[in-house]
Enzyme design. Structure first.
Site, PDB file in Angstrom:
ATOM      1  CG  HIS A  56      -1.933  -1.112   1.181  1.00 16.54           C
ATOM      2  ND1 HIS A  56      -2.381  -1.765   2.312  1.00 16.54           N
ATOM      3  CD2 HIS A  56      -2.598  -1.680   0.141  1.00 16.54           C
ATOM      4  CE1 HIS A  56      -3.276  -2.683   1.971  1.00 16.54           C
ATOM      5  NE2 HIS A  56      -3.428  -2.648   0.651  1.00 16.54           N
ATOM      6  CD  GLU A  59      -0.774   0.292   4.707  1.00 14.44           C
ATOM      7  OE1 GLU A  59      -0.130  -0.778   4.786  1.00 14.44           O
ATOM      8  OE2 GLU A  59      -2.022   0.326   4.628  1.00 14.44           O
ATOM      9  CG  HIS A 163       0.489  -4.233   5.008  1.00 12.69           C
ATOM     10  ND1 HIS A 163      -0.490  -3.827   4.130  1.00 12.69           N
ATOM     11  CD2 HIS A 163       1.054  -5.345   4.463  1.00 12.69           C
ATOM     12  CE1 HIS A 163      -0.529  -4.652   3.092  1.00 12.69           C
ATOM     13  NE2 HIS A 163       0.399  -5.588   3.277  1.00 12.69           N
ATOM     14  CD  GLU A 257      -1.324  -3.911   9.182  1.00 12.65           C
ATOM     15  OE1 GLU A 257      -0.952  -2.722   9.159  1.00 12.65           O
ATOM     16  OE2 GLU A 257      -2.117  -4.402   8.351  1.00 12.65           O
TER      17      GLU A 257
END
Length: 406
Positions: A56, A59, A163, A257
């Site tokens: 993404h 990110e 991410h 993440e």
């Protein structure tokens, strides 16, 4: 980013290879830096590992800490014993940005927005991979195709996809069957215990992730036990890259993440690097667990595309072109069958005593014609023993062959 990768390759040409796996919609290269004692080619018996960042585009933390990691590994080769061992015994592939077009559209300081998340065509790349439950409505994107081809081109064993937006390690499955009403339901893959162990390698090596309370400004009540979660239990998505890796290759991938803020100001980057440095290194080390070895014929020639079956587990891996294979497993007793067309099956029982080391288990398969109808495949292993062939194994072989053809 590109100039840094080029500088690193020029400074460390003996342990790096800089290559592109394809181009983005806007024709930007998807650069990968390979780091290893033999960076230009696969070394038989040596596992391939990969990190992917910036899927993404907004990110940005994953992109930046992978660049930090590249510098750290190279600067400490020959100085730090742990890093030197990793580079000597692993080929590490780092793709800092899978979505460079999205990154160019995003902007610093945007912690929670969506600008730059998608690729230039407006597609979410982590919803764009072939899925086991759903048919995709969007066409495969250039970035997705490039990564799919890359995954199939090398015998990757372990991977992580970085991410931003919270702090947790996510493991398969990400999606659910369409008839499941509750779209936040745990969906175990066959290697659920293994994935939980691998995910904890990252979360417990991180100073706060294992606590399970990211305290992000959005969703500040989130709690992730041990800092890990099953993707579907969090929220189901279709077309994820980690599920594709697991279902369509030998590679085990998680989604990590690494920050509440998706694109923090640059002055905070050293802090994020410090928080994730040890986790990134320990996670690479996890590629050296379970079993590995070679599958050869009676003449010592490699057998590629042999199927490695762990009894009681429906997820199989196959041997690479040099006959080498890797099967990540957690400690315990395992029975392993190896099957290849034209050869008799070989079986071994192995006892894995630790999750921190890999066990070498080699197999020698006899050709069907050479055995004249008897089963005589054998194996060699440090600990464990080969099961003598009998009628039960013949029946088991026939069962596996039927499943293989299906």
């Amino acid at each position: 980013m590109t100039s840094l990768l080029q500088d690193l390759h020029q400074k460390y040409p003996h342990i790096t290879k800089l290559y592109s796996i394809g181009k983005s919609v806007d024709k930007r290269d998807l650069h990968v830096l390979a780091i290893g004692a033999n960076p230009n080619q696969h070394v038989p018996g040596r596992p391939e590992f990969k990190y992917v960042g910036n899927m993404h585009g907004n990110e940005a933390i994953g992109r930046e800490i992978l660049l930090y990691l590249s510098v750290h590994l190279l600067e400490n080769y020959g100085i730090d014993n742990e890093i030197t061992w990793l580079i000597d015994n692993t080929r590490i592939h780092i793709l800092p940005s899978m979505n460079p077009d999205g990154f160019e559209m995003s902007y610093e300081g945007n912690c929670t927005g969506l600008i730059g998340r998608y690729n230039r065509n407006g597609i979410d790349l982590n919803r764009n991979f072939p899925d086991q439950y759903s048919n995709l409505t969007d066409p495969l994107q250039p970035e997705t195709i490039a990564v799919m081809q890359w995954i199939q081109s090398l015998p990757f064993v372990l991977s992580a996809n970085l991410h931003g937006g919270t702090v947790v390690t996510v493991y398969p499955y990400d999606n659910l069957p369409e008839n499941v009403v509750d779209r936040s339901s745990y969906n175990k893959c066959p290697d659920d215990d293994l994935y939980r162990a691998i995910s904890k390698v990252y979360s417990f090596s991180h100073p706060t992730m294992y606590i399970g309370r990211p305290n992000c400004s959005i969703n500040d009540t989130d709690y992730f036990h041990d800092g890990i979660i099953n993707g579907a239990a969090w929220y189901a998505i279709q077309g994820s890259m980690q599920d594709y890796n697991y279902l369509k290759s030998n590679c085990f991938e998680t989604t990590i993440e690494v920050s509440c803020c998706k694109y923090p100001v640059s002055s905070q980057l050293p802090l994020f690097w410090q928080r994730n440095r040890n986790s990134l290194i320990q996670y690479i080390k996890a590629v050296h667990m379970g079993v590995k070895g070679f599958i050869l014929d009676s003449q010592g020639q490699p057998i590629s595309n042999a199927t490695v079956v762990v009894r009681g587990n429906t997820h199989n891996v196959i041997s690479a072109k040099d006959g080498d294979y890797w099967r990540l497993l957690i400690q315990g007793n395992h029975t392993i069958d190896v099957i290849a067309p034209g050869y008799t099956m070989a079986t071994q029982m192995v006892e894995i005593s630790t999750n921190s080391e890999v066990m070498t288990v080699n197999f020698t398969l006899q050709s069907v014609s050479a055995t004249q109808g008897t089963i005589s495949g054998t194996g060699t292993v440090g600990r464990g023993f080969a099961i003598e062939s009998n009628g039960y194994l013949i029946a088991l072989l026939l069962l596996y062959m039927v499943n293989f053809m299906l």
